[in-house]
Structure formats: C-alpha cells, structure tokens
Write an enzyme that holds these catalytic residues in place. Structure first.
Site, PDB file in Angstrom:
ATOM      1  N   LYS A 288       0.781  -1.234   0.000  1.00  0.00           N
ATOM      2  CA  LYS A 288       0.000   0.000   0.000  1.00  0.00           C
ATOM      3  C   LYS A 288       0.814   1.286   0.000  1.00  0.00           C
ATOM      4  CE  LYS A 288      -4.260   0.207   0.604  1.00  0.00           C
ATOM      5  NZ  LYS A 288      -5.128   0.770  -0.415  1.00  0.00           N
ATOM      6  N   GLU A 295      -6.372  13.058   1.766  1.00  0.00           N
ATOM      7  CA  GLU A 295      -7.636  12.645   2.400  1.00  0.00           C
ATOM      8  C   GLU A 295      -7.900  13.498   3.635  1.00  0.00           C
ATOM      9  OE1 GLU A 295      -8.104   8.058   2.354  1.00  0.00           O
ATOM     10  OE2 GLU A 295      -5.971   8.476   2.192  1.00  0.00           O
TER      11      GLU A 295
END
Ligand code: ARG
Length: 452
Positions: A288, A295
């Site tokens: 990841k 965000e």
C-alpha cells in the site's frame, strides 16, 4: 465551599475552573498581543490631558519595560497564566502589579477585559491572516509553476466525471491556483475588516473620561478605530466568523484539489504519481501507498467549516453587549485558522513533487473526446452548429482519433489551455505578497515604536 482568591475577588473553585475553561491554555497565544495592546492603552492614558495625570511619562516607561519583559518570557514559553488569573488579561495585570506595585493597578483605567480581549484577538487575527496569505501564495506559486511546466501536456477534460473534451494538465493546475487567488481576496477583505481597533470601548459602552481611541488605534498600527463602542464588542464573534468564512473558502478550494488528486493518482487513472515519502503505508497490506495527506485535507475542510459554524451558532441571536458566550469562540477560531494554515503548508511541497505520467494521460484520449472539436471543425466549414452536432452524434463510430496535442494547441483564446495569461495570474500572486509585506511593515513600525 472551597473558594479561591483571584485578582478580582474570591470565587468558588469549581465555578472558577468552569468559567475559565480553556482560556488558561488558549490565552498563551495572546500573551504578546495582550502586552502590545496594554502598551498602547497605557501610552494613550499617559497622553490624556487630565490633571492629575492618570499615568505620567516616567510611569509609562516603567510599564512598557515590564511588558517587554513579559513578551520575552512568553517567547521562551516561560510566562505562566494561572487558573487564579482566569485569563491572560488578569495574568498580565497581576504580574505588572507584582513588579510595579500601585502603578500596576492603574493600567486597567478606562478599559475592560471585554475591549482588551477584542483587541487581542484582532492583533492575533492580523498576524494569522498575513501568515495564511503568505502560505497561500507559496502554494499558488507551486501550482502555477507546475501548470506552466505542463502547459502543453494533454489531459482529458471531464464534466460529470465523464470524458468531455481535450484539455491540459496546465489548465487543471492553473484553475486550482485561480480558485485560491479568489480566496486570497476574501482573506484580504477579512483583514481589512479586522483592521479596526476596538480598544477604549471598555465594557461595551465607553467611559466618562476623555480617552483618545484614534491614538490607540494608531499606536497599534490599525487603520482606524471601530466606531461605535457597542459594535466594537458586538463585533467579537462576528469578526471570528468572517475570518473563518475566508478560511473555509480556502479549505473548499483545497478539498476539491485534494479530491482531484485522489482520483488522478488512482492506479486506474495513473495520470499523476505521488512520491513515496509523501504517502503512507498500511499495517497489513505490504504494497500500500496511500494518499493520506490529501484525504485529511478533505476532512479538515469539513472541520474548518464546523469551526466557522460553531462561532456563527454561538453568536446567532445573542443579545448585544458583551456576553461570556463569546469566550467559547476562541477555541474554534484558533483551531480553524491553525488547521487551514497546516493544510496550505503541507500541500506546497506536495504539488511540487507530483510526477506527471504523459503516457497514461494520452491513453485517456479515446476518439469520442474529440467529438465536439470535430463538430466545430464542420462549423468552420460552414455547417450550422446543430446540424454538425447531430451529424457527429450519428457518426460517432467513425470518429478518428485526433492528436491531443494539436487539439489543445488550437485552444488559444483567453483562459483556454493555450490561452492562459500567466502574467495576469503571477501579478495576482505578487499583489498578495506585496499586501502582506506592506501590512507587516506598518505593523512592525508601529509596534517597534510603541515598545521603544
Ligand atoms: N476570557 C474572557 C473572554 O474571553 C475575557 C473577558 C471577560 N469579561 C467578562 N466580563 N467576564 O471573553
């Protein structure tokens, strides 16, 4: 019942803790402002044409010296506001009285904590707004540099998130820069409204002595005093909501840019790549690479708006004159500003580090993206637009893939991908930084002279 002695009488210990609330911590941000405001007030008192003098010139000098000592202590993090002080205002008065005896007890003549905190918050706000403008200008410059570098890099322009027409990476970035430039105008507007000195309004209704409010405004480098003594106090809370309104517009711009970046860095798009060190990983999924920064920028936009609404709701329908409710505007005010500034700071290097993947951007160009261009080409050959529209619509399958670079090179009119007026945008950034520089000069000159 346990009572505690304070500078202004004994108070039930629980009531003291409850009413002081978070002021003891938050007011640390206001120590320098409180001292500067007090310096201006005392200077004005010393110039009042009354006999006997409230404060003599020699006394004024002594007070200023102690105020400077407090500012220096605060800069090292060593000025303590105690719970018994309730807030910064009484902490400063207590300290002055400890050092100067009866002279310390004179500084609050013709003043209330209400106009004192109002002026402190405006002094605080002006520094914060200027800092925000600086940070916004840095991000805008980064966006414009990125835009210019990628002026001729084609990117599919979208509406409804669906492919629309040929566009460019430059247009995408310049548009986000322009949005922030408008936000700067709102910040400057908030700055101008903030630039009025409430000092001397006292509790909300003035004082029966001939104080000089123009002088204190001048000494502090404010453009003017706020006019009516009542609005000087009613303006508290309103001012915070105006400033936070401008901040939340900044966050609106940032959150939209953040959303675009999230989309365009998705592997499925792959238009842009973010460098590893600006992303975070997962505790379970080894592969990841998450865009947590953007965000959280998106999340903070909601939180800054919540700060603005918290202040708005606090004062909506509140009665005129000072009300203690106003104290609770301090926390969302400071928090909302701090969050906005942190987002601006984190995004400037972020934008600089975005890698542009031309191949992926070009791969997004399917023949249908050129449908409108084709229709307009037929218009150029004399066909009425609606006929050209229907003709292309009916023959979509026959559309040939055109050259995206050529397509954007033809869009040269004002503000189009190849018609961006870089000078105009740059001049707007320069105007912002010049405003900041000029305001800082005015403030520094005034404060230095005051504390001489
Ligand atoms: N800490 C207070 C505030 O932020 C200062 C003003 C207190 N005034 C008063 N009348 N109790 O509002």
């Amino acid at each position: 019942m346990k009572t505690q002695k304070t500078t202004v009488g004994s108070i039930n210990a629980d009531v003291l803790a409850f009413t002081a609330g978070r002021d003891v911590e938050l007011d640390v941000n206001l120590i320098a402002a409180d001292c500067v405001g007090t310096a201006a007030h005392v200077t004005m008192l010393s110039k009042m044409k009354v006999k006997p003098a409230i404060i003599t010139e020699a006394e004024r000098k002594k007070v200023i010296k102690e105020l400077k000592a407090i500012i220096a202590l605060a800069a090292e993090g060593n000025f303590k506001i105690r719970l018994a002080d309730q807030d910064v205002h009484l902490a400063v008065e207590r300290t002055l009285t400890e050092k100067l005896g009866d002279l310390g007890k004179k500084v609050h003549t013709c003043r209330s904590r209400n106009d004192q905190v109002a002026v402190d918050l405006r002094l605080y706000a002006r520094e914060e707004i200027l800092g925000t403008l600086d940070e916004a200008a840095a991000l805008i410059s980064a966006l414009l540099a990125f835009a210019r570098k990628n002026e001729k890099v084609p990117m599919v322009g979208r509406t409804h998130m669906q492919p629309g027409m040929p566009s460019s990476v430059g247009l995408w970035a310049a548009a986000h820069a322009e949005s922030l430039l408008d936000d700067c105008a709102l910040l400057v507007n908030a700055y101008e409204l903030n630039d009025q000195c409430p000092l001397g309004s006292a509790a909300s209704y003035g004082v029966p002595l001939p104080i000089d409010r123009e002088l204190t405004a001048d000494l502090l480098g404010f453009s003017r005093p706020s006019h009516t003594v009542l609005y000087a106090n009613n303006g508290r809370g309103k001012l915070e909501s105006i400033v936070l309104g401008a901040m939340s517009q900044v966050m609106l711009s940032l959150s939209r840019m953040a959303q675009d970046l999230m989309l365009f860095t998705m592997p499925e798009f792959g238009y842009f790549t973010l460098p590893d060190e600006l992303c975070t990983g997962s505790s379970i999924m080894p592969q990841k690479k998450n865009p947590d920064v953007i965000e959280l920028v998106r999340a903070r936009a909601s939180r800054v708006k919540a700060c603005e609404l918290a202040v708005y709701d606090l004062i909506k329908g509140s009665p005129g004159g000072y009300n203690r409710d106003l104290q609770d505007a301090k926390e969302p005010f400071m928090e909302g500003i701090a969050m906005t500034r942190a987002c601006l700071r984190v995004l400037a290097p972020f934008v600089q580090a975005i890698q542009v993947n031309k191949k992926a951007l070009l791969a997004g160009f399917t023949p249908d993206v050129f449908a409108t261009d084709r229709a307009l080409e037929l218009v150029g050959q004399g066909m009425p637009f609606r006929d050209a529209y229907h003709y292309v619509k009916e023959t979509l399958g026959e559309l040939a893939n055109m050259d995206p670079v050529k397509a954007i090179m033809q869009k040269t009119h004002l503000g189009a991908p190849l018609g961006i007026d870089w000078e105009l945008l740059k001049d707007r950034v320069i105007a912002v930084t010049e405003t900041v520089r000029e305001e800082r000069r005015v403030i520094d000159t005034a404060v230095k002279k005051l504390l001489k």
